[in-house]
Design a protein around this motif. Structure first.
Motif, mmCIF file in Angstrom:
data_model
loop_
_atom_site.group_PDB
_atom_site.id
_atom_site.type_symbol
_atom_site.label_atom_id
_atom_site.label_comp_id
_atom_site.label_asym_id
_atom_site.label_seq_id
_atom_site.Cartn_x
_atom_site.Cartn_y
_atom_site.Cartn_z
ATOM 1 N N THR A 115 90.621 3.726 20.538
ATOM 2 C CA THR A 115 91.823 2.936 20.801
ATOM 3 C C THR A 115 92.090 1.972 19.654
ATOM 4 O OG1 THR A 115 90.650 1.117 21.895
ATOM 5 C CG2 THR A 115 91.279 3.017 23.270
ATOM 6 N N MET A 116 93.331 1.503 19.572
ATOM 7 C CA MET A 116 93.668 0.532 18.544
ATOM 8 C C MET A 116 92.910 -0.769 18.756
ATOM 9 S SD MET A 116 95.520 2.203 16.513
ATOM 10 C CE MET A 116 95.980 0.866 15.410
ATOM 11 N N GLU A 117 92.620 -1.084 20.000
ATOM 12 C CA GLU A 117 91.848 -2.299 20.288
ATOM 13 C C GLU A 117 90.442 -2.198 19.707
ATOM 14 O OE1 GLU A 117 93.697 -0.651 22.486
ATOM 15 O OE2 GLU A 117 95.286 -2.153 22.740
ATOM 16 N N GLU A 118 89.896 -1.009 19.658
ATOM 17 C CA GLU A 118 88.588 -0.795 19.035
ATOM 18 C C GLU A 118 88.691 -0.765 17.510
ATOM 19 O OE1 GLU A 118 85.994 2.157 21.682
ATOM 20 O OE2 GLU A 118 88.004 2.945 21.355
ATOM 21 N N ILE A 119 89.748 -0.184 17.014
ATOM 22 C CA ILE A 119 89.880 0.089 15.581
ATOM 23 C C ILE A 119 90.208 -1.158 14.772
ATOM 24 C CG2 ILE A 119 91.288 1.312 13.860
ATOM 25 C CD1 ILE A 119 91.611 3.526 16.055
ATOM 26 N N VAL A 120 91.168 -1.940 15.234
ATOM 27 C CA VAL A 120 91.696 -3.048 14.426
ATOM 28 C C VAL A 120 90.614 -4.029 13.976
ATOM 29 C CG1 VAL A 120 93.198 -5.083 14.492
ATOM 30 C CG2 VAL A 120 94.074 -2.859 15.201
ATOM 31 N N PRO A 121 89.712 -4.495 14.859
ATOM 32 C CA PRO A 121 88.681 -5.441 14.383
ATOM 33 C C PRO A 121 87.767 -4.845 13.316
ATOM 34 C CG PRO A 121 88.799 -5.443 16.783
ATOM 35 C CD PRO A 121 89.609 -4.280 16.320
ATOM 36 N N VAL A 122 87.450 -3.562 13.431
ATOM 37 C CA VAL A 122 86.570 -2.910 12.459
ATOM 38 C C VAL A 122 87.246 -2.854 11.092
ATOM 39 C CG1 VAL A 122 85.421 -0.731 11.867
ATOM 40 C CG2 VAL A 122 85.420 -1.545 14.239
ATOM 41 N N ILE A 123 88.490 -2.432 11.073
ATOM 42 C CA ILE A 123 89.220 -2.302 9.804
ATOM 43 C C ILE A 123 89.523 -3.681 9.219
ATOM 44 C CG2 ILE A 123 91.314 -1.416 8.713
ATOM 45 C CD1 ILE A 123 89.283 0.718 9.635
ATOM 46 N N ALA A 124 89.824 -4.648 10.063
ATOM 47 C CA ALA A 124 90.106 -5.999 9.569
ATOM 48 C C ALA A 124 88.891 -6.573 8.849
ATOM 49 C CB ALA A 124 90.524 -6.894 10.731
ATOM 50 N N ALA A 125 87.728 -6.417 9.429
ATOM 51 C CA ALA A 125 86.516 -6.957 8.798
ATOM 52 C C ALA A 125 86.209 -6.259 7.482
ATOM 53 C CB ALA A 125 85.339 -6.823 9.763
ATOM 54 N N ALA A 126 86.346 -4.942 7.462
ATOM 55 C CA ALA A 126 86.008 -4.183 6.257
ATOM 56 C C ALA A 126 87.017 -4.382 5.139
ATOM 57 C CB ALA A 126 85.907 -2.700 6.599
ATOM 58 N N SER A 127 88.266 -4.720 5.489
ATOM 59 C CA SER A 127 89.316 -4.862 4.478
ATOM 60 C C SER A 127 89.616 -6.312 4.135
ATOM 61 C CB SER A 127 90.604 -4.170 4.957
ATOM 62 O OG SER A 127 91.084 -4.760 6.156
ATOM 63 N N PHE A 128 88.854 -7.237 4.713
ATOM 64 C CA PHE A 128 89.016 -8.660 4.417
ATOM 65 C C PHE A 128 90.433 -9.149 4.761
ATOM 66 C CE2 PHE A 128 86.333 -6.813 0.883
ATOM 67 C CZ PHE A 128 85.126 -7.035 1.517
ATOM 68 N N GLN A 129 90.916 -8.733 5.929
ATOM 69 C CA GLN A 129 92.240 -9.120 6.395
ATOM 70 C C GLN A 129 92.152 -9.614 7.830
ATOM 71 O OE1 GLN A 129 94.025 -5.176 5.343
ATOM 72 N NE2 GLN A 129 95.671 -6.412 4.477
ATOM 73 N N SER A 130 93.201 -10.305 8.263
ATOM 74 C CA SER A 130 93.248 -10.747 9.651
ATOM 75 C C SER A 130 93.573 -9.574 10.556
ATOM 76 C CB SER A 130 94.315 -11.830 9.830
ATOM 77 O OG SER A 130 95.619 -11.270 9.725
ATOM 78 N N GLU A 131 93.175 -9.676 11.812
ATOM 79 C CA GLU A 131 93.495 -8.619 12.765
ATOM 80 C C GLU A 131 94.998 -8.504 12.962
ATOM 81 O OE1 GLU A 131 91.267 -8.639 16.400
ATOM 82 O OE2 GLU A 131 89.365 -9.076 15.390
ATOM 83 N N GLU A 132 95.723 -9.606 12.884
ATOM 84 C CA GLU A 132 97.175 -9.574 13.031
ATOM 85 C C GLU A 132 97.809 -8.742 11.912
ATOM 86 O OE1 GLU A 132 100.965 -12.671 13.428
ATOM 87 O OE2 GLU A 132 99.038 -13.368 12.663
ATOM 88 N N THR A 133 97.368 -8.979 10.677
ATOM 89 C CA THR A 133 97.912 -8.219 9.549
ATOM 90 C C THR A 133 97.563 -6.748 9.669
ATOM 91 O OG1 THR A 133 97.889 -10.108 8.045
ATOM 92 C CG2 THR A 133 97.833 -7.916 7.043
#
Length: 390
Positions: free
Chosen positions: A308-326
């Motif tokens: 789900t996007m709820e699972e994906i967004v925090p993982v990608i945000a941390a790895a890409s050095f971006q906020s979850e909102e972005t």
């Protein structure tokens, strides 16, 4: 026999059929299969996707027997197969996300390997060290680097315009003189993209919901305008009008065999005009590559692994050095049926074009650009650009 007119007319007919069966509202649905055509094309009349498949099969047979250059033949056969794969998705036929990547975008399917991500991180680390960001924490140093180069929101449009003028001058000096052309930056909000080249309207739509560093804007000036989409489409319009390029070159076809090269040309724009020569540039380019690769991984997680996007967004945000909102905003289009694999076109396209660019000697550049901008390619055919294309 030049099959470009047939391919263009069949593709336009598929676009018309797809639009007639897509009732949902929204920016991406309004684009259809062909968001831009730089010359008029008479659409074939089709009443079913099976009729389109039959027309494409007949075209494949004619191309196989035609006296045309091997690269041109291979491009058309890749393109027709990508359209057939698209129709499977339109009709809800079983097709895996891996098959969509291999048949539509024409790349090896799967997430981007961690070793490749590490290559980007190593270049970022070296650039940050050279610039004096030496805390030892890549996330913290990246955040500080971005914060100190972030453009105030009220200045973003003006700075993008200034950078676009500089990119135009450099493109005229190194590549093609389209200095009479202009494309106006316009701020928008609540859109499923960070920036968008409205070629017919000669506008770059910049999503003001996201933060931008001066290097983000530099990338977008090259990608969306000079020598990216504006120059690419402008040249294709001229070449098709003058008969130097077959009619299928007039069409931008979403999530097709041509998509990776369309985005790959734009993502290599800064390199083409010699605009990547400082540690800041190297940091910015590799941060862009890292984030682009991680958006591919997000798409794989969503469509191949069913997360789900709820699972994906925090993982990608941390790895890409971006906020979850972005990150959530940048991944908003992942659930769009037509656009689902398209995110790979950026990362894979940039990589495919760069791999060849690294082998091109200075005295070969004009020939390379003539092939890249004046002929239709897939990742496989651009790797063979030195062959006669026809």
């Amino acid at each position: 026999m030049e099959p470009g007119k047939d391919l263009a007319e069949i593709t336009a007919g598929l676009d018309r059929l797809y639009r007639s069966r897509t009732s949902a509202d929204g920016f991406l649905n309004a684009e259809g299969l062909i968001p831009v055509a730089v010359a008029p094309v008479e659409a074939r009349a089709f009443d079913s996707y099976d009729a389109v498949r039959a027309a494409l099969a007949a075209l494949d047979e004619r191309v196989a027997d035609a006296d045309i250059a091997p690269l041109r033949r291979d491009y058309i056969l890749e393109m027709t197969d990508s359209l057939c794969a698209l129709m499977d998705t339109f009709e809800g036929r079983p097709i895996s996300f891996a098959d969509r990547l291999s048949r539509q975008i024409r790349i090896a399917p799967g997430p981007v390997d961690e070793a490749i991500l590490d290559e980007y991180r190593v270049v970022m680390r070296d650039a940050l060290d050279e610039l004096g960001y030496r805390s030892g924490d890549l996330a913290a140093d990246t955040a500080r680097w971005e914060a100190e180069r972030q453009v105030p929101p009220e200045q973003v449009i003006e700075r993008l315009a200034d950078l676009t003028r500089e990119a135009r001058e450099r493109t005229a000096r190194f590549m093609y003189d389209l200095s009479a052309e202009w494309i106006e930056p316009v701020g928008v909000t609540d859109k499923p993209f960070s920036a968008y080249c409205d070629y017919p309207g000669r506008k770059v739509l910049l999503n003001l919901d996201f933060p931008y560093t001066i290097y983000d804007l530099k990338h977008l000036a090259a990608h969306e305008a000079f020598p990216g989409h504006l120059v690419h489409l402008g040249l294709r319009e001229i070449y098709v009008r003058d008969g130097a390029m077959p009619l299928d070159g007039a069409q931008v076809v979403t999530s097709s065999a041509s998509s990776a090269l369309f985005e790959g040309i734009a993502d290599n724009g800064m390199a083409f005009i010699g605009w990547t020569d400082t540690p800041d540039d190297q940091m910015a380019v590799n941060l862009q590559r890292l984030r682009s690769a991680l958006r591919c991984n997000a798409a794989w997680m969503r469509h191949a692994e069913g997360r789900t996007m709820e699972e994906i967004v925090p993982v990608i945000a941390a790895a890409s050095f971006q906020s979850e909102e972005t990150v959530g905003g940048r991944l908003a289009f992942l659930n769009h049926a037509l656009r689902a694999p398209f995110v790979y076109a950026y990362w894979a396209g940039e990589r495919a074009v760069d791999a060849v660019w690294q082998t091109v000697a200075p005295d070969e550049r004009a020939r390379f650009w003539a092939s890249l901008y004046g002929q239709m390619h897939t990742p496989a055919t651009i790797a063979r650009f030195r062959e006669t294309h026809g």
